[in-house]
Design a protein around this motif. Structure first.
Motif, PDB file in Angstrom:
ATOM      1  N   LYS A  48      10.729  -6.763 -68.364  1.00 37.50           N
ATOM      2  CA  LYS A  48      10.305  -5.519 -67.744  1.00 37.50           C
ATOM      3  C   LYS A  48      10.247  -5.698 -66.230  1.00 37.50           C
ATOM      4  N   TYR A  49      10.484  -4.585 -65.536  1.00 37.32           N
ATOM      5  CA  TYR A  49      10.542  -4.632 -64.075  1.00 37.32           C
ATOM      6  C   TYR A  49       9.224  -5.118 -63.485  1.00 37.32           C
ATOM      7  N   GLN A  50       8.075  -4.711 -64.049  1.00 41.58           N
ATOM      8  CA  GLN A  50       6.787  -5.128 -63.505  1.00 41.58           C
ATOM      9  C   GLN A  50       6.578  -6.639 -63.635  1.00 41.58           C
ATOM     10  N   GLU A  51       7.143  -7.230 -64.683  1.00 46.05           N
ATOM     11  CA  GLU A  51       7.043  -8.681 -64.847  1.00 46.05           C
ATOM     12  C   GLU A  51       7.848  -9.394 -63.765  1.00 46.05           C
ATOM     13  N   GLU A  61       7.397  -0.073 -66.387  1.00 43.37           N
ATOM     14  CA  GLU A  61       7.613  -0.212 -67.827  1.00 43.37           C
ATOM     15  C   GLU A  61       9.091  -0.284 -68.213  1.00 43.37           C
ATOM     16  N   TYR A  62       9.970   0.011 -67.287  1.00 41.33           N
ATOM     17  CA  TYR A  62      11.402  -0.066 -67.578  1.00 41.33           C
ATOM     18  C   TYR A  62      11.844  -1.519 -67.721  1.00 41.33           C
ATOM     19  N   GLU A  63      12.743  -1.769 -68.662  1.00 39.78           N
ATOM     20  CA  GLU A  63      13.443  -3.039 -68.685  1.00 39.78           C
ATOM     21  C   GLU A  63      14.372  -3.045 -67.468  1.00 39.78           C
TER      22      GLU A  63
END
Length: 309
Positions: free
Chosen positions: A2-5, A41-43
């Motif tokens: 995920k983008y946030q990760e 939340e987007y991959e």
């Protein structure tokens, strides 16, 4: 992933080790306040040009967290920069298969009008400072005659002042930030850019007052509140109060720097010298920023020449 990760990974392992604390803090704020809530939340593989553009539209329409209105163009462009930098690194290390963030259409930047004080207003400000018993206000006059940024002014220490040569050494700046505990405090850092580290001459007329202030000072800082350091926000409020008391229309503290540059142009100082004093990267920046003042000066000189005909 995920983008946030990835954003967390990018901030901690790519931004923090190679950037100033101020840059890291600013990027972290942008990530947590604007990017993660809408794109987190987007991959990463799902992120596309149309998703990015809808995000930009959202920011321009209702991105201001304080009032729900649209964010300023410069703020939106800063957020876009963080998105692009983070995903460019993701692409370079193999986390992102195809870099498409360069397809984002940035909102057009409108050049801000340079705000400065006219000679009458400048004289009123100087008189108000000199008639006031608070020595901390003398920093305002110092800015009017050196073009210092507010962070450079408040970070200035007495050992940065050469009283024999009438010179100031700019080797650091300060800003209002947060410490490890998340508490607001004044932070000191290296200058904004490499060209911001510079030696600035100041008029010898300022020497007596500077010596008097130093003699009575209990602080290592040239501008202080007794023994206490002054925050950026506090000094800005002090300046605003002074303008209000003198009946002068409000302008930001940075207007003092613009006023210095404008008066220097009016005195016929060449652009390269003004650029070096201001700490600009190139004279072209100075030229572009103060082109209106330069044209006014040229027009005035031509009118004076015309009177001789």
């Amino acid at each position: 992933m995920k983008y946030q990760e990835w954003l967390s990974e990018w901030l901690n392992n790519y931004v923090m080790p190679s950037s100033k604390q101020r840059t890291y803090t600013r990027y972290e704020e942008i990530v947590m306040q604007h990017i993660v809530p809408h794109l987190g939340e987007y991959e990463i593989a799902e992120l596309s040009p149309i998703i990015f553009q809808k995000f930009v539209t959202l920011l321009l329409q209702s991105g201001n967290l304080k009032n729900g209105q649209g964010l300023a163009t410069n703020s939106v462009n800063s957020i876009i920069t963080v998105v692009q930098c983070s995903l460019e690194m993701a692409y370079r290390v193999g986390v992102y298969d195809k870099y498409v963030a360069d397809k984002i259409k940035r909102p057009k930047i409108t050049e801000k009008q340079i705000m400065c004080f006219n000679p009458i207003e400048q004289k009123k400000i100087e008189q108000a400072v000199l008639n006031n018993k608070k020595n901390k206000l003398f920093g305002i006059i110092l800015c009017l005659y050196t073009g210092l940024r507010i962070g450079e002014l408040l970070a200035l220490e007495w050992n940065d002042v050469d009283f024999d040569k009438c010179e100031i050494s700019v080797s650091k700046t300060c800003y209002d930030g947060k410490n490890e505990k998340g508490q607001f405090c004044r932070m000191t850092d290296s200058p904004k850019t490499s060209s911001s580290a510079r030696i600035i001459p100041f008029p010898k007329q300022l020497l007596p007052k500077l010596k008097e202030i130093k003699k009575n000072s209990k602080s290592k800082c040239v501008v202080s509140n007794g023994t206490k350091e002054i925050s950026i926000r506090s000094y800005q409020k002090t300046f605003s109060s002074l303008l209000q008391q003198e009946g002068i229309s409000h302008k930001g503290f940075h207007a003092l720097r613009h006023t210095f540059a404008t008066r220097a142009i009016e005195c016929g100082i060449d652009v390269k010298t003004i650029s070096e004093i201001l700490g600009h990267k190139t004279p072209a920046i100075t030229l572009n920023r103060y082109v209106h003042s330069m044209m006014e000066h040229k027009r005035e000189m031509m009118n004076k020449l015309g009177k001789l005909l």
